[in-house]
Design a protein around this motif. Structure first.
Motif, PDB file in Angstrom:
ATOM      1  N   GLN A  58      -6.922   1.522   5.884  1.00 29.05           N
ATOM      2  CA  GLN A  58      -6.357   0.198   5.650  1.00 29.05           C
ATOM      3  C   GLN A  58      -7.418  -0.888   5.859  1.00 29.05           C
ATOM      4  O   GLN A  58      -7.517  -1.838   5.071  1.00 29.05           O
ATOM      5  N   GLU A  59      -8.242  -0.737   6.915  1.00 31.59           N
ATOM      6  CA  GLU A  59      -9.306  -1.710   7.178  1.00 31.59           C
ATOM      7  C   GLU A  59     -10.336  -1.714   6.053  1.00 31.59           C
ATOM      8  O   GLU A  59     -10.792  -2.769   5.601  1.00 31.59           O
ATOM      9  N   LYS A  60     -10.719  -0.522   5.606  1.00 30.98           N
ATOM     10  CA  LYS A  60     -11.709  -0.423   4.530  1.00 30.98           C
ATOM     11  C   LYS A  60     -11.174  -1.056   3.244  1.00 30.98           C
ATOM     12  O   LYS A  60     -11.866  -1.826   2.569  1.00 30.98           O
ATOM     13  N   PHE A  61      -9.934  -0.705   2.894  1.00 37.00           N
ATOM     14  CA  PHE A  61      -9.362  -1.206   1.644  1.00 37.00           C
ATOM     15  C   PHE A  61      -9.156  -2.707   1.710  1.00 37.00           C
ATOM     16  O   PHE A  61      -9.498  -3.435   0.768  1.00 37.00           O
ATOM     17  N   ASN A  80       0.201  -4.401  -8.877  1.00 35.14           N
ATOM     18  CA  ASN A  80       1.049  -5.599  -8.823  1.00 35.14           C
ATOM     19  C   ASN A  80       1.677  -5.873 -10.181  1.00 35.14           C
ATOM     20  O   ASN A  80       2.845  -6.279 -10.271  1.00 35.14           O
ATOM     21  N   ASN A  81       0.901  -5.661 -11.242  1.00 37.89           N
ATOM     22  CA  ASN A  81       1.417  -5.867 -12.601  1.00 37.89           C
ATOM     23  C   ASN A  81       2.581  -4.926 -12.912  1.00 37.89           C
ATOM     24  O   ASN A  81       3.435  -5.245 -13.747  1.00 37.89           O
ATOM     25  N   LEU A  82       2.604  -3.765 -12.232  1.00 36.27           N
ATOM     26  CA  LEU A  82       3.686  -2.801 -12.430  1.00 36.27           C
ATOM     27  C   LEU A  82       4.862  -3.064 -11.486  1.00 36.27           C
ATOM     28  O   LEU A  82       5.859  -2.343 -11.516  1.00 36.27           O
ATOM     29  N   GLY A  83       4.734  -4.104 -10.643  1.00 37.91           N
ATOM     30  CA  GLY A  83       5.792  -4.425  -9.706  1.00 37.91           C
ATOM     31  C   GLY A  83       5.673  -3.706  -8.373  1.00 37.91           C
ATOM     32  O   GLY A  83       6.642  -3.644  -7.608  1.00 37.91           O
ATOM     33  N   TYR A  84       4.479  -3.161  -8.089  1.00 36.03           N
ATOM     34  CA  TYR A  84       4.256  -2.421  -6.849  1.00 36.03           C
ATOM     35  C   TYR A  84       3.383  -3.225  -5.887  1.00 36.03           C
ATOM     36  O   TYR A  84       2.491  -3.952  -6.306  1.00 36.03           O
ATOM     37  N   THR A  85       3.647  -3.052  -4.601  1.00 36.72           N
ATOM     38  CA  THR A  85       2.884  -3.719  -3.558  1.00 36.72           C
ATOM     39  C   THR A  85       1.929  -2.719  -2.917  1.00 36.72           C
ATOM     40  O   THR A  85       2.343  -1.614  -2.547  1.00 36.72           O
ATOM     41  N   VAL A  86       0.674  -3.098  -2.791  1.00 41.20           N
ATOM     42  CA  VAL A  86      -0.288  -2.298  -2.045  1.00 41.20           C
ATOM     43  C   VAL A  86      -0.304  -2.829  -0.627  1.00 41.20           C
ATOM     44  O   VAL A  86      -0.594  -4.001  -0.396  1.00 41.20           O
ATOM     45  N   GLN A  87       0.026  -1.973   0.329  1.00 43.83           N
ATOM     46  CA  GLN A  87       0.207  -2.417   1.703  1.00 43.83           C
ATOM     47  C   GLN A  87      -1.151  -2.555   2.393  1.00 43.83           C
ATOM     48  O   GLN A  87      -1.726  -1.586   2.870  1.00 43.83           O
ATOM     49  N   LEU A  88      -1.645  -3.775   2.443  1.00 41.02           N
ATOM     50  CA  LEU A  88      -2.995  -4.035   2.939  1.00 41.02           C
ATOM     51  C   LEU A  88      -3.073  -4.137   4.451  1.00 41.02           C
ATOM     52  O   LEU A  88      -4.096  -3.810   5.051  1.00 41.02           O
ATOM     53  N   THR A  89      -2.040  -4.638   5.093  1.00 40.43           N
ATOM     54  CA  THR A  89      -2.063  -4.848   6.540  1.00 40.43           C
ATOM     55  C   THR A  89      -0.731  -4.447   7.148  1.00 40.43           C
ATOM     56  O   THR A  89       0.261  -4.267   6.443  1.00 40.43           O
ATOM     57  N   GLY A  90      -0.729  -4.316   8.447  1.00 44.28           N
ATOM     58  CA  GLY A  90       0.508  -4.055   9.161  1.00 44.28           C
ATOM     59  C   GLY A  90       0.878  -2.584   9.185  1.00 44.28           C
ATOM     60  O   GLY A  90       0.214  -1.731   8.602  1.00 44.28           O
ATOM     61  N   LYS A  91       1.966  -2.283   9.877  1.00 42.73           N
ATOM     62  CA  LYS A  91       2.455  -0.919   9.998  1.00 42.73           C
ATOM     63  C   LYS A  91       2.998  -0.442   8.664  1.00 42.73           C
ATOM     64  O   LYS A  91       3.643  -1.182   7.935  1.00 42.73           O
ATOM     65  N   GLN A  92       2.708   0.824   8.348  1.00 41.87           N
ATOM     66  CA  GLN A  92       3.178   1.381   7.082  1.00 41.87           C
ATOM     67  C   GLN A  92       4.697   1.394   7.045  1.00 41.87           C
ATOM     68  O   GLN A  92       5.356   1.826   7.985  1.00 41.87           O
ATOM     69  N   ALA A  94       8.296   2.421   4.964  1.00 42.66           N
ATOM     70  CA  ALA A  94       8.891   3.322   3.982  1.00 42.66           C
ATOM     71  C   ALA A  94       9.863   2.522   3.123  1.00 42.66           C
ATOM     72  O   ALA A  94      11.059   2.471   3.381  1.00 42.66           O
ATOM     73  N   SER A  95       9.334   1.846   2.123  1.00 44.01           N
ATOM     74  CA  SER A  95      10.175   1.039   1.248  1.00 44.01           C
ATOM     75  C   SER A  95       9.803   1.287  -0.203  1.00 44.01           C
ATOM     76  O   SER A  95       8.683   1.720  -0.516  1.00 44.01           O
ATOM     77  N   ASN A  96      10.741   1.025  -1.093  1.00 45.19           N
ATOM     78  CA  ASN A  96      10.517   1.255  -2.517  1.00 45.19           C
ATOM     79  C   ASN A  96       9.364   0.414  -3.045  1.00 45.19           C
ATOM     80  O   ASN A  96       9.195  -0.742  -2.652  1.00 45.19           O
ATOM     81  N   LYS A  97       8.567   1.024  -3.903  1.00 43.86           N
ATOM     82  CA  LYS A  97       7.483   0.349  -4.625  1.00 43.86           C
ATOM     83  C   LYS A  97       6.440  -0.257  -3.690  1.00 43.86           C
ATOM     84  O   LYS A  97       5.812  -1.257  -4.011  1.00 43.86           O
ATOM     85  N   SER A  98       6.256   0.355  -2.540  1.00 45.71           N
ATOM     86  CA  SER A  98       5.222  -0.067  -1.601  1.00 45.71           C
ATOM     87  C   SER A  98       4.250   1.094  -1.391  1.00 45.71           C
ATOM     88  O   SER A  98       4.644   2.146  -0.891  1.00 45.71           O
ATOM     89  N   VAL A  99       3.000   0.908  -1.775  1.00 48.67           N
ATOM     90  CA  VAL A  99       1.998   1.968  -1.713  1.00 48.67           C
ATOM     91  C   VAL A  99       1.151   1.777  -0.462  1.00 48.67           C
ATOM     92  O   VAL A  99       0.460   0.772  -0.315  1.00 48.67           O
ATOM     93  N   ALA A 100       1.216   2.768   0.450  1.00 46.20           N
ATOM     94  CA  ALA A 100       0.490   2.662   1.714  1.00 46.20           C
ATOM     95  C   ALA A 100      -0.650   3.679   1.830  1.00 46.20           C
ATOM     96  O   ALA A 100      -1.468   3.569   2.736  1.00 46.20           O
ATOM     97  N   CYS A 101      -0.710   4.660   0.927  1.00 46.67           N
ATOM     98  CA  CYS A 101      -1.732   5.722   1.016  1.00 46.67           C
ATOM     99  C   CYS A 101      -3.038   5.224   0.375  1.00 46.67           C
ATOM    100  O   CYS A 101      -3.432   5.646  -0.710  1.00 46.67           O
ATOM    101  N   LEU A 102      -3.717   4.317   1.077  1.00 46.21           N
ATOM    102  CA  LEU A 102      -4.854   3.607   0.509  1.00 46.21           C
ATOM    103  C   LEU A 102      -6.066   4.516   0.290  1.00 46.21           C
ATOM    104  O   LEU A 102      -6.818   4.337  -0.663  1.00 46.21           O
ATOM    105  N   LYS A 103      -6.270   5.481   1.179  1.00 42.24           N
ATOM    106  CA  LYS A 103      -7.387   6.419   0.980  1.00 42.24           C
ATOM    107  C   LYS A 103      -7.152   7.255  -0.260  1.00 42.24           C
ATOM    108  O   LYS A 103      -8.071   7.489  -1.055  1.00 42.24           O
ATOM    109  N   ALA A 104      -5.921   7.711  -0.450  1.00 42.77           N
ATOM    110  CA  ALA A 104      -5.610   8.560  -1.598  1.00 42.77           C
ATOM    111  C   ALA A 104      -5.836   7.823  -2.917  1.00 42.77           C
ATOM    112  O   ALA A 104      -6.462   8.359  -3.841  1.00 42.77           O
ATOM    113  N   ILE A 105      -5.335   6.592  -3.021  1.00 44.25           N
ATOM    114  CA  ILE A 105      -5.485   5.885  -4.291  1.00 44.25           C
ATOM    115  C   ILE A 105      -6.940   5.471  -4.532  1.00 44.25           C
ATOM    116  O   ILE A 105      -7.383   5.387  -5.675  1.00 44.25           O
TER     117      ILE A 105
END
Length: 217
Positions: A58-61, A80-92, A94-105
């Motif tokens: 999360q810090e790196k991303f 964002n254009n697809l309506g998805y949020t990339v979770q940049l800060t804070g605790k992960q 579990a919500s719809n359309k919120s991407v928290a796996c930053l290393k994977a992407i």
């Protein structure tokens, strides 16, 4: 320049002639020229500390995004254009359309490209409406690997895959659990990795005998 406390402590103890290992960041390339002060500091932070302390994904991303790095900027913009949020800060969360796996992407972007990542998110949106289970790191990675493997075969299309996943009764967490179980069972015979077993799961859900046959040719 960073590490002032280390420098003062070391030179106080051992004198100013002591040698230091330094991490030098080259800020002279053209993509550094027009950064704001905030972007510059974020980029410096990421580049300096990536080799000197264990930054979280999360810090790196987040540092890359604030610093205007191409990879992070493109990923956030496209999702964002697809309506998805990339979770940049804070605790992960579990919500719809919120991407928290930053290393994977980030890894997918580096290995397979932005296009395949975006296509996978579109398929997930079509099939699962961006449920938290479908946005797990292993599921997104498995899906992008599947797209990359079978993309050039006449029996494959993103639309067919999305329809098959939507109609299939198995939820993503059950697909992952089945792949894990299959991989663990295979340890007693011919070993198959988790990723190959996950590929088998996608083939089974899509009725992909024809796809598999085409791939073997």
């Amino acid at each position: 320049i960073d590490g002032q406390h280390t420098y003062i402590a070391a030179t106080t103890l051992f004198g100013k002639d002591i040698d230091f290992m330094c991490n030098v960041v080259d800020c002279t390339s053209s993509d550094w020229k027009d950064l704001t002060e905030e972007q510059f500091e974020a980029r410096i932070f990421t580049h300096q500390h990536d080799n000197t302390k264990q930054l979280s994904a999360q810090e790196k991303f987040n540092g890359g995004f604030i610093g205007g790095e191409q990879r992070e900027t493109e990923i956030v913009t496209e999702l964002n254009n697809l309506g998805y949020t990339v979770q940049l800060t804070g605790k992960q969360l579990a919500s719809n359309k919120s991407v928290a796996c930053l290393k994977a992407i980030s890894d997918i972007y580096d290995k397979l490209g932005l296009d395949i990542l975006v296509r996978a998110i579109k398929i997930i949106d079509e099939a699962y409406k961006g449920s938290p289970d479908s946005l797990q790191d292993k599921y997104i990675t498995g899906l992008t690997n599947f797209i990359n493997t079978y993309d050039n075969h006449e029996n494959y299309s993103d639309k067919k895959l999305a329809e098959a996943l939507r109609k299939n009764a198995q939820e993503p967490k059950r697909v992952l659990a089945s792949a894990k179980e299959q991989s663990e069972r295979s340890r007693y015979s011919k070993y198959r990795s988790f990723n190959k077993c996950l590929e088998d799961q996608f083939l089974e859900m899509t009725g992909g005998g024809a796809i598999a046959e085409a791939n073997s040719k």
